[in-house]
Write a protein that holds these residues in place. Structure first.
Motif, short mmCIF file in Angstrom:
data_model
loop_
_atom_site.label_atom_id
_atom_site.label_comp_id
_atom_site.label_asym_id
_atom_site.label_seq_id
_atom_site.Cartn_x
_atom_site.Cartn_y
_atom_site.Cartn_z
N TYR A 165 -11.23 3.17 -12.14
CA TYR A 165 -10.41 2.48 -12.73
C TYR A 165 -9.80 3.28 -13.71
CZ TYR A 165 -8.22 -1.09 -15.86
OH TYR A 165 -7.10 -1.81 -16.60
N CYS A 166 -8.27 3.48 -13.63
CA CYS A 166 -7.69 4.33 -14.60
C CYS A 166 -6.84 3.74 -15.51
CB CYS A 166 -6.85 5.32 -13.69
SG CYS A 166 -5.64 6.39 -14.49
N PRO A 167 -6.83 4.09 -16.82
CA PRO A 167 -6.12 3.40 -17.78
C PRO A 167 -4.60 4.19 -17.84
CG PRO A 167 -7.37 5.06 -18.81
CD PRO A 167 -7.84 4.77 -17.27
N LEU A 168 -3.68 3.28 -18.20
CA LEU A 168 -2.30 3.93 -18.15
C LEU A 168 -2.08 4.30 -19.57
CD1 LEU A 168 -0.21 1.22 -16.61
CD2 LEU A 168 -0.97 3.56 -15.52
N PRO A 169 -1.17 5.42 -20.00
CA PRO A 169 -0.27 6.14 -19.04
C PRO A 169 -1.11 6.95 -18.22
CG PRO A 169 0.09 7.11 -21.24
CD PRO A 169 -1.11 5.83 -21.65
N ALA A 170 -0.71 7.43 -17.18
CA ALA A 170 -1.52 8.28 -16.11
C ALA A 170 -0.57 9.31 -15.50
CB ALA A 170 -2.21 7.55 -15.30
N VAL A 171 -0.94 10.23 -14.68
CA VAL A 171 -0.34 11.19 -14.17
C VAL A 171 -1.09 11.29 -12.79
CG1 VAL A 171 0.72 13.55 -13.60
CG2 VAL A 171 0.80 12.62 -15.71
N LEU A 172 -0.32 10.85 -11.60
CA LEU A 172 -1.26 11.10 -10.21
C LEU A 172 -0.57 11.92 -9.30
CD1 LEU A 172 -1.93 7.07 -9.77
CD2 LEU A 172 -3.47 8.84 -11.31
N GLY A 173 -1.30 12.78 -8.61
CA GLY A 173 -0.96 13.44 -7.43
C GLY A 173 -1.48 12.66 -6.14
N CYS A 174 -0.35 12.39 -5.18
CA CYS A 174 -0.68 11.64 -4.20
C CYS A 174 -0.53 11.98 -2.70
CB CYS A 174 0.57 10.51 -4.23
SG CYS A 174 0.78 9.58 -5.69
N GLN A 175 -1.23 11.47 -1.79
CA GLN A 175 -1.47 11.75 -0.54
C GLN A 175 -1.57 10.49 0.33
OE1 GLN A 175 -4.98 14.30 0.23
NE2 GLN A 175 -6.18 12.68 0.76
N GLU A 176 -1.56 10.84 1.67
CA GLU A 176 -1.67 9.79 2.70
C GLU A 176 -3.07 9.32 2.44
OE1 GLU A 176 -2.92 13.41 4.81
OE2 GLU A 176 -1.15 12.93 3.37
N PRO A 177 -3.26 8.05 2.82
CA PRO A 177 -2.57 7.05 3.06
C PRO A 177 -2.31 6.07 1.97
CG PRO A 177 -4.71 6.22 3.67
CD PRO A 177 -4.76 7.61 2.85
N ILE A 178 -1.74 6.52 0.93
CA ILE A 178 -1.21 5.81 -0.24
C ILE A 178 -0.05 4.87 0.17
CG2 ILE A 178 0.34 7.39 -1.35
CD1 ILE A 178 -0.97 6.67 -3.95
N ALA A 179 0.61 5.06 0.95
CA ALA A 179 1.53 4.00 1.50
C ALA A 179 2.41 4.79 2.75
CB ALA A 179 2.75 4.24 0.35
N GLU A 180 3.20 4.26 3.46
CA GLU A 180 3.90 4.61 4.53
C GLU A 180 5.24 5.13 4.41
OE1 GLU A 180 4.03 1.82 7.80
OE2 GLU A 180 1.68 1.67 8.11
N TRP A 181 5.75 6.10 4.93
CA TRP A 181 7.13 6.60 4.55
C TRP A 181 8.08 5.69 4.74
CZ3 TRP A 181 6.97 11.95 7.21
CH2 TRP A 181 6.32 12.96 6.47
N LYS A 182 9.20 5.41 4.08
CA LYS A 182 10.44 4.55 4.30
C LYS A 182 11.35 5.30 4.88
CE LYS A 182 8.57 1.61 0.46
NZ LYS A 182 8.06 0.55 1.76
N ILE A 183 12.26 4.30 5.51
CA ILE A 183 13.59 4.91 6.03
C ILE A 183 14.77 4.04 5.17
CG2 ILE A 183 15.18 4.97 8.02
CD1 ILE A 183 12.52 4.97 9.38
#
Length: 244
Positions: A165-183
């Motif tokens: 559990y992460c309090p805000l504010p925060a900085v995150l480095g992201c990778q898959e599968p956090i979301a699916e690419w959008k068009i």
């Protein structure tokens, strides 16, 4: 909630990479550039949060005017506004400093970016930004949900993953599968044309200067030294690398 998504513009993975012999940097001649794939994951998750909870999504890029077509693509995907800090950054620390300076003037609840760019793969900018702002920091994040005044995260680690559990504010480095690419939709493309890209000036103060970058892969020793033979490692460092 205000979410800042920091993007990099990198050569397409199908491009043929060549090094300019005069600068020892990647030559841009004939290259096709794209938004960093890991940054795409970060942006896609930010847009999903916007659609579910009404967050405001701002895209930020540190670079030249040739990146504006890619920034506008981010607007077409669903970002609300965009900022380009104009300049030619020469180090990760300079990019991080520019982001920190912007956020100090424009506070954000959450800053998302890819876990690394796919050109230099330094993977340190999110950590530098978090340190400069005093924000909570995790990387690489595989899952992100809003929970009250904070975030539920899944973070990759050696041998598996951890749930935090992460309090805000925060900085995150992201990778898959956090979301699916959008068009981008046609409506999004048309709307993006009318959105303003705010252009700011890059602070050129940078005390880090590249002196030399010359690594011969064939010269690597690939020597494994058992932990109990530390003296042997020290002797090698003294006699073969001149670092001691």
């Amino acid at each position: 909630m205000k979410i800042l998504v920091c993007i990099s513009c990198v050569p397409d993975t199908t491009s043929k990479i060549a090094i300019d012999p005069l600068t020892s940097q990647i030559s841009s001649q004939g290259l096709t550039f794209i938004v960093g794939p890991y940054d795409d994951y970060a942006l896609s998750r930010a847009i999903e949060i916007k659609e579910s909870s009404g967050a405001e999504v701002i895209v930020l890029h540190v670079g030249g005017s040739d990146s504006e077509a890619l920034i506008r693509k981010c607007l077409a995907l669903g970002a609300d506004s965009a900022v380009r800090i104009d300049g030619n950054p020469t180090s990760s620390s300079q990019i991080a400093s520019a982001i920190v300076a912007y956020v100090e003037q424009n506070p954000m609840d959450l800053i998302l970016m890819g876990k690394e760019s796919i050109d230099y793969n330094s993977g340190i900018i999110h950590g530098l930004v978090a340190g400069g702002l005093g924000y909570t920091h995790f990387n690489p994040v595989m899952h992100l949900d809003i929970e009250g005044e904070g975030l539920n995260l899944e973070v990759e680690m050696d041998g598996g993953k951890m749930e935090v559990y992460c309090p805000l504010p925060a900085v995150l480095g992201c990778q898959e599968p956090i979301a699916e690419w959008k068009i981008p939709s046609m409506r999004g493309i048309m709307t993006a044309r009318t959105k303003e890209i705010v252009v700011l000036t890059l602070n050129s103060d940078n005390h880090i200067q590249l002196v030399k970058a010359d690594i011969a892969e064939t010269a690597r020793k690939h020597t494994m030294i058992p932990a109990e033979n530390a003296e042997q490692l020290i002797d090698l460092l003294r006699t073969e690398t001149n670092v001691l």
